[in-house]
Write an enzyme that holds these catalytic residues in place. Structure first.
Site, PDB file in Angstrom:
ATOM      1  CB  CYS A  98      -0.892  -0.071   1.207  1.00 27.89           C
ATOM      2  SG  CYS A  98      -2.057  -1.269   1.056  1.00 27.89           S
ATOM      3  CG  HIS A 114      -3.200   3.129   1.609  1.00 30.74           C
ATOM      4  ND1 HIS A 114      -3.604   2.934   0.330  1.00 30.74           N
ATOM      5  CD2 HIS A 114      -3.368   2.037   2.321  1.00 30.74           C
ATOM      6  CE1 HIS A 114      -3.938   1.703   0.652  1.00 30.74           C
ATOM      7  NE2 HIS A 114      -3.743   1.239   1.720  1.00 30.74           N
ATOM      8  CG  ASN A 121      -6.327  -1.021   0.498  1.00 34.24           C
ATOM      9  OD1 ASN A 121      -5.718  -0.611  -0.472  1.00 34.24           O
ATOM     10  ND2 ASN A 121      -6.069  -1.539   1.458  1.00 34.24           N
TER      11      ASN A 121
HETATM   12  O1  UT7 Z   1      -4.078  -1.493   3.290  1.00 36.43           O
HETATM   13  C1  UT7 Z   1      -3.109  -2.157   3.927  1.00 36.43           C
HETATM   14  C2  UT7 Z   1      -3.175  -2.116   5.261  1.00 36.43           C
HETATM   15  N1  UT7 Z   1      -4.464  -2.694   5.939  1.00 36.43           N
HETATM   16  C3  UT7 Z   1      -5.243  -2.095   6.807  1.00 36.43           C
HETATM   17  O2  UT7 Z   1      -4.580  -0.922   7.146  1.00 36.43           O
HETATM   18  C4  UT7 Z   1      -6.264  -2.768   7.326  1.00 36.43           C
HETATM   19  C5  UT7 Z   1      -6.127  -2.419   8.754  1.00 36.43           C
HETATM   20  N2  UT7 Z   1      -7.375  -3.385   9.610  1.00 36.43           N
HETATM   21  C6  UT7 Z   1      -8.616  -2.749   9.585  1.00 36.43           C
HETATM   22  O3  UT7 Z   1      -8.898  -1.926   8.903  1.00 36.43           O
HETATM   23  C7  UT7 Z   1      -9.637  -3.364  10.454  1.00 36.43           C
HETATM   24  O4  UT7 Z   1      -9.119  -4.066  11.416  1.00 36.43           O
HETATM   25  C8  UT7 Z   1     -10.700  -4.332   9.604  1.00 36.43           C
HETATM   26  C9  UT7 Z   1     -11.548  -3.376   8.917  1.00 36.43           C
HETATM   27  C10 UT7 Z   1      -9.661  -5.278   8.601  1.00 36.43           C
HETATM   28  C11 UT7 Z   1     -11.349  -5.213  10.504  1.00 36.43           C
HETATM   29  O5  UT7 Z   1     -12.175  -4.422  11.692  1.00 36.43           O
HETATM   30  P1  UT7 Z   1     -12.037  -4.350  13.258  1.00 36.43           P
HETATM   31  O6  UT7 Z   1     -12.929  -3.344  13.567  1.00 36.43           O
HETATM   32  O7  UT7 Z   1     -10.526  -4.506  13.320  1.00 36.43           O
HETATM   33  O8  UT7 Z   1     -12.798  -5.927  13.437  1.00 36.43           O
HETATM   34  P2  UT7 Z   1     -12.148  -7.431  13.740  1.00 36.43           P
HETATM   35  O9  UT7 Z   1     -10.836  -7.974  12.738  1.00 36.43           O
HETATM   36  O10 UT7 Z   1     -11.775  -6.972  15.438  1.00 36.43           O
HETATM   37  O11 UT7 Z   1     -13.463  -8.161  13.918  1.00 36.43           O
HETATM   38  C12 UT7 Z   1     -14.512  -7.787  14.843  1.00 36.43           C
HETATM   39  C13 UT7 Z   1     -15.702  -8.882  14.384  1.00 36.43           C
HETATM   40  C14 UT7 Z   1     -15.021 -10.355  14.632  1.00 36.43           C
HETATM   41  O12 UT7 Z   1     -16.012 -11.088  15.295  1.00 36.43           O
HETATM   42  P3  UT7 Z   1     -15.928 -11.512  16.591  1.00 36.43           P
HETATM   43  O13 UT7 Z   1     -14.773 -12.493  16.654  1.00 36.43           O
HETATM   44  O14 UT7 Z   1     -16.104 -10.369  17.533  1.00 36.43           O
HETATM   45  O15 UT7 Z   1     -17.235 -12.432  16.892  1.00 36.43           O
HETATM   46  C15 UT7 Z   1     -14.933 -10.761  13.106  1.00 36.43           C
HETATM   47  O16 UT7 Z   1     -15.156 -12.176  12.900  1.00 36.43           O
HETATM   48  O17 UT7 Z   1     -16.275  -8.655  13.254  1.00 36.43           O
HETATM   49  C16 UT7 Z   1     -16.162  -9.955  12.474  1.00 36.43           C
HETATM   50  N3  UT7 Z   1     -15.945  -9.660  11.105  1.00 36.43           N
HETATM   51  C17 UT7 Z   1     -17.162  -9.444  10.274  1.00 36.43           C
HETATM   52  N4  UT7 Z   1     -18.345  -9.247  10.477  1.00 36.43           N
HETATM   53  C18 UT7 Z   1     -19.088  -9.262   9.578  1.00 36.43           C
HETATM   54  C19 UT7 Z   1     -14.817  -9.448  10.081  1.00 36.43           C
HETATM   55  N5  UT7 Z   1     -15.014  -9.219   9.044  1.00 36.43           N
HETATM   56  C20 UT7 Z   1     -16.505  -9.292   9.087  1.00 36.43           C
HETATM   57  C21 UT7 Z   1     -17.313  -8.775   8.160  1.00 36.43           C
HETATM   58  N6  UT7 Z   1     -18.685  -8.877   8.302  1.00 36.43           N
HETATM   59  N7  UT7 Z   1     -16.816  -8.526   6.536  1.00 36.43           N
END
Ligand code: UT7
Length: 329
Positions: free
Chosen positions: A111, A252, A282
């Site tokens: 990225c 980004h 992204n």
């Molecule tokens: O560009 C390269 C660099 N990448 C980034 O900068 C990405 C950085 N990370 C992020 O942007 C965020 O961490 C994400 C958008 C990827 C995820 O958001 P989050 O608030 O960190 O969510 P999480 O990974 O902690 O997941 C929370 C919950 C989980 O369920 P439980 O374990 O709490 O029951 C996930 O399984 O959300 C669940 N989950 C989803 N639910 C509905 C994960 N993906 C989804 C989804 N729809 N698509």
């Protein structure tokens, strides 16, 4: 004399995939995706490779600058989704555009690809080693997304942004400063397991779905918030830029929450932050040049504007660039 962008354009494949499209296939919904990331839609290319996203944007750049392909002397393609391991995607772009007198290469910084790429291109031009560099930031993320994994499938899109880099005609305009960083401690949190020399493709790697993105969202999120915010603040401090001096922050586009945290640390309002993540998701190395190109096409960039580009990605890689805009609209 500094180097600068003298023409730019972007290309997005026409097919739009909404959050609802994903909700019909995976256990997800528009509310979760939009509130956690800021994304509503993204584009996926039906066929072709990353070079096919780049070529239409590059042709438009040549047209806008009023030059033929023979005038380009270097092509840099920033991507983590090259058409092939080899030859480079730069070579394919060279052939497809009919560029005759150039060298070039691919640059892998995920990225941060475009940020690392503009630093490299500007320094080559400043040194006199190149005159007209076609700098391409593009990824066909749909080629490495695991469409069965809701935690990553909804985040990415395909697209390309291309800039022409030349010497500035004014020594106060162009790329004036940069800071860039690399930390391999990020590898476990964002990587692709197989297909490289460490673990070549095999029946087993395909069966285990090891040719897709692996991302642990939380650690990447935390590192991105700190990395992108700090490096953007650092570039302001080094150049004595106050929030009110900055016309645009072009970050980004990985997550609207990371973008807001960066703007917050810089003390600038969201009205000065370019955001289009809602429409395209992204696109990895594509996000920053697509943002720049959209702002330019909408006549929102003025000669003399102070612009900060800022990125964070796999590696980890992160960086910021201070540009003083050189083009009339
Ligand atoms: O560009 C390269 C660099 N990448 C980034 O900068 C990405 C950085 N990370 C992020 O942007 C965020 O961490 C994400 C958008 C990827 C995820 O958001 P989050 O608030 O960190 O969510 P999480 O990974 O902690 O997941 C929370 C919950 C989980 O369920 P439980 O374990 O709490 O029951 C996930 O399984 O959300 C669940 N989950 C989803 N639910 C509905 C994960 N993906 C989804 C989804 N729809 N698509």
């Amino acid at each position: 004399m500094p180097a600068t962008i003298t023409a730019l354009a972007h290309y997005l494949p026409p097919d739009v995939y909404t959050n609802e499209w994903f909700a019909k296939r995976l256990d997800t919904n528009d509310e979760w995706i939009f509130s956690r990331t800021g994304i509503k839609e993204r584009r996926f290319a039906k066929d072709g490779g990353t070079s096919d996203l780049i070529v239409p944007a590059a042709q438009e750049v040549l047209k806008r600058r009023g030059i033929g392909p023979e005038e380009i002397d270097c092509i840099i393609v920033c991507t983590v989704t090259p058409d092939h391991f080899f030859p480079s995607t730069a070579a394919l772009v060279q052939r497809k555009l009919g560029v005759k007198n150039a060298w070039g290469f691919d640059l892998s910084a995920a990225c941060s690809g475009f940020v690392f790429g503009i630093i490299t291109a500007c320094k080559l031009v400043e040194s006199g080693a190149a005159q007209k560099i076609l700098l391409c930031g593009s990824d066909k993320m749909s080629s490495i997304i695991n469409f069965d994994d809701r935690a990553q499938a909804v985040l990415f899109g395909d697209g390309a942004g291309v800039c022409l880099i030349e010497k500035s005609n004014d020594d106060s305009l162009g790329m004036l400063d940069f800071r860039a960083y690399l930390d391999g401690a990020g590898e476990p949190h964002l990587h692709m397991v197989a297909g490289g020399s460490f673990k070549p493709a095999s029946e087993e790697t395909v069966k285990n779905k090891e040719h897709y993105i692996v991302q642990e969202g939380q650690p990447v999120f935390k590192a991105a918030v700190i990395g992108m915010a700090d490096v953007s603040y650092e570039i302001m401090e080094r150049n004595n830029l106050k929030a009110e001096d900055i016309a645009w922050l072009i970050p980004h586009q990985a997550n609207l929450r990371i973008i807001s945290a960066t703007a917050n640390r810089m003390g600038i309002g969201m009205d000065k932050v370019m955001v289009n993540i809602e429409k395209y998701g992204n696109t990895t190395a594509g996000t920053i040049p697509i943002c720049l190109s959209e702002l330019y096409e909408n006549k929102q960039l003025k000669k003399g504007d102070n612009i900060v580009l800022s990125s964070f990605g796999a590696g980890f890689t992160w960086g910021a660039v201070y540009l003083k805009w050189n083009m009339n609209d």
